[in-house]
Design an enzyme around this catalytic site. Sequence first.
Site, PDB file in Angstrom:
ATOM      1  N   LYS A  87      -0.012   3.983  -2.577  1.00  0.00           N
ATOM      2  CA  LYS A  87      -1.027   5.026  -2.617  1.00  0.00           C
ATOM      3  C   LYS A  87      -0.110   5.905  -2.355  1.00  0.00           C
ATOM      4  O   LYS A  87      -0.858   6.850  -3.022  1.00  0.00           O
ATOM      5  CB  LYS A  87      -1.883   4.224  -1.473  1.00  0.00           C
ATOM      6  CG  LYS A  87      -2.344   3.175  -1.884  1.00  0.00           C
ATOM      7  CD  LYS A  87      -3.175   2.582  -0.778  1.00  0.00           C
ATOM      8  CE  LYS A  87      -4.280   1.208  -1.003  1.00  0.00           C
ATOM      9  NZ  LYS A  87      -4.433   0.440   0.007  1.00  0.00           N
TER      10      LYS A  87
ATOM     11  N   SER B 130       0.934  -1.039   0.384  1.00  0.00           N
ATOM     12  CA  SER B 130       0.080  -0.166  -0.167  1.00  0.00           C
ATOM     13  C   SER B 130       0.921   1.335   0.185  1.00  0.00           C
ATOM     14  O   SER B 130      -0.220   2.431  -0.519  1.00  0.00           O
ATOM     15  CB  SER B 130      -0.911   0.275   1.523  1.00  0.00           C
ATOM     16  OG  SER B 130      -2.413  -0.684   1.348  1.00  0.00           O
TER      17      SER B 130
ATOM     18  N   SER C 178      -5.659   3.993   3.594  1.00  0.00           N
ATOM     19  CA  SER C 178      -5.245   3.298   3.147  1.00  0.00           C
ATOM     20  C   SER C 178      -6.620   1.209   2.346  1.00  0.00           C
ATOM     21  O   SER C 178      -6.200   0.452   2.797  1.00  0.00           O
ATOM     22  CB  SER C 178      -3.954   2.091   4.368  1.00  0.00           C
ATOM     23  OG  SER C 178      -3.144   1.184   3.128  1.00  0.00           O
TER      24      SER C 178
ATOM     25  N   GLU D   5      -4.816  -2.722  -7.145  1.00  0.00           N
ATOM     26  CA  GLU D   5      -5.147  -3.498  -5.896  1.00  0.00           C
ATOM     27  C   GLU D   5      -5.548  -4.916  -5.903  1.00  0.00           C
ATOM     28  O   GLU D   5      -5.522  -6.290  -5.609  1.00  0.00           O
ATOM     29  CB  GLU D   5      -5.596  -2.796  -4.458  1.00  0.00           C
ATOM     30  CG  GLU D   5      -4.620  -1.847  -3.700  1.00  0.00           C
ATOM     31  CD  GLU D   5      -3.864  -2.049  -2.865  1.00  0.00           C
ATOM     32  OE1 GLU D   5      -3.792  -3.459  -3.406  1.00  0.00           O
ATOM     33  OE2 GLU D   5      -3.364  -1.466  -2.566  1.00  0.00           O
TER      34      GLU D   5
END
Length: 328
Positions: free
Chosen positions: A64, A61, A124, A160
């Site tokens: 991001k 993550s 997240s 993702e």
Amino acid sequence: MLAALAASLILQAAPRDTSLRAEVERIAAASGARIGVAVVRVETGESLLSVRGGEAFPMQSVFKLPLAIALLRRVDAGRVRLDASIPVTAADLRAGYSPVAERWPNGGGRYTVRELLRLAAGESDNTAADLLLPLAGGPAGVTRQLRALGISGVRVDRGEGRLALDFRGVAYAPGREAKRVSDSLAARVSAAGRQAAFEAYLRDPRDTATPDGMARLLVLLARGRLISPSSTTLLLGMMTETPTGPNRLRGLLPAGTRVAHKTGTAGDVGGVTAVVNDVGIVTLPDGSRVAIAVLAKRSARGTEAAERAIALISRAVYDRAARPRRPR
């Protein structure tokens, strides 16, 4: 032109602090994980530390953060509006951590781009990230923007949904990224299949960052070189207010220390945690800042041990960086 400017903003200090390196290497060795670390003073560009700084680590993550930067560059250019409303369908929901998927298990919600950005960069949320990815130019578009800004060693290749399939050993096909389908297919994967996927994931060059490359990105962000002043304030605020990773970079720092950061985590297979990351900008007592990237993979002692190592490394860096500097 931008790439040349970015490259000139970060200098290499010589000699580096050997005592800090020794302490960080000791912590890393005792953690049971393979850890890479890079530390740079934001205001001067002085590199305080680079341990495995050129080695690629899976971001999870942490991706991001470059996603948010690429998106906000499009906002700054007038190509995306923060108040634009985005619908959420069942096909948009993603496996793993996602408050959006929990709230709307059958889809049907609507969020503004600003709300999705806060959910992705601040909380997240996997669904929010994949909803924003096309607006940011897709994975290839995000990476192209990084290269144009002079940031190497950081690459975005998948969203993702696709990443979850690959990590869990599910062959990709259109539509399988949706949470219900992904979870159902993953439940059928054998233990041997999960282990093989785990090993392949850790060898995969896609969606990785080097500690040095991530530290460069953080320094440029903190200096306001990547996005407009208003977008920089917005993103750093979200990264500071995040509830994620309380036991990582900020875990052992003095109470009230300002930390703008982004975590990344992958799951366990056979008792080994694939990824435990935290990267961020720490404000010191004198108001100066340091960029810290700590990336850990293959943690044989699990998530908590890797988090403890990140916290110890962050505190060692803080104590060294906050020490008054001797005049040269």
